[in-house]
Design an enzyme around this catalytic site. Sequence first.
Site, mmCIF file in Angstrom:
data_model
loop_
_atom_site.group_PDB
_atom_site.id
_atom_site.type_symbol
_atom_site.label_atom_id
_atom_site.label_comp_id
_atom_site.label_asym_id
_atom_site.label_seq_id
_atom_site.Cartn_x
_atom_site.Cartn_y
_atom_site.Cartn_z
ATOM 1 N N SER A 1 17.921 30.496 87.710
ATOM 2 C CA SER A 1 18.907 31.176 86.997
ATOM 3 C C SER A 1 20.172 30.303 86.563
ATOM 4 C CB SER A 1 19.458 32.343 87.828
ATOM 5 O OG SER A 1 20.738 32.816 87.292
ATOM 6 N N GLU B 1 23.218 31.035 86.839
ATOM 7 C CA GLU B 1 24.265 31.130 87.903
ATOM 8 C C GLU B 1 24.166 29.800 88.664
ATOM 9 O OE1 GLU B 1 26.545 33.377 88.225
ATOM 10 O OE2 GLU B 1 25.838 34.618 86.522
ATOM 11 N N TYR C 1 24.262 34.820 95.078
ATOM 12 C CA TYR C 1 22.967 34.711 94.358
ATOM 13 C C TYR C 1 22.684 33.556 93.631
ATOM 14 C CZ TYR C 1 19.994 35.744 90.054
ATOM 15 O OH TYR C 1 18.945 35.723 89.299
#
Length: 317
Positions: free
Chosen positions: A121, A123, A145
Amino acid sequence: MARAFVTGATGQDGSYLVERLLAEGVDVHALASPHEPVPAIEGVEVHVGDLLDGERIRTLLLEVSPDEVYNLAALSSVARSWEQPDLTARLNGTAAAALMESAWQLQEHTGRAVRFVQASSAEIFGEPELAPQGERTPVRPLNPYGAAKAFAHLSAHVYRQRGLHATSVILYNHESPRRPRQFVTRKITSTVAEIALGRAETLTLGNLDARRDWGWAPDYVDAMVRAARADQAADFVVATGVSHSVRDFAAAAFDRAGVPDWEARLLVDEALVRPADATELVGDASRARDVLGWAPTVPFEELVGRMVNADLAALAD
């Protein structure tokens, strides 16, 4: 016949991936959680197992003996990761590394190449100093996360050094009508559809200025398959290269639904703002384009429009 093992097969990406593989004639096996009703996926052999049970999954993988492994299972909500950081770390991080170890052991046991794709991701980049971000952008996550996904992402590099064809696809935000409603994009399109049909009055969101690089989910699944079958394993950023704000997403949804004067219907609730949130994430997918021959096919406005249309149709039924 090629054989694939897929975790997270019932999620947005997993469902598109399974459909893609079945259409290619691949023998698809999927992992289902013992904590949820076992899904019946047509054409797929479903195995029940907890991804956190490393020994059980290792035995299962040796039994199935796939050519390709796609790890899409994850606690996928950044907001929920703040509520359950320990579970997030285990499921999104260490369980992914354990699955790579299992794939490597399978390869060692059979003497046959196993190709592993880890769904990572954007992120993992947190609040990057430069935009767009590429494969060499420093990994500095801002939330549980992203931290867990970063561990799995770095583990793919570790297993490449051991000889496993392990690829980490760094997926920027990607959406479709199959996105669950708890995600902000689907919350926007479903609520806008309700407003257009007179079933709701307002749409309440958090940070309207957060910017993301949004693409079409089936395009990103295509990148995963291409990465699995590339001659050389590597990390690949998968993105459109264009960012839009949450406000832009809402505006496009209202426009497609034909709702006039929508600004008065858009409200902000500070309680919905995350403790730490990157202001802008936008990816450079040059490597995916050059090496995999991949490119996004659905522009932003059309992506939002397809989601709104699907929600309008569902409400009309």
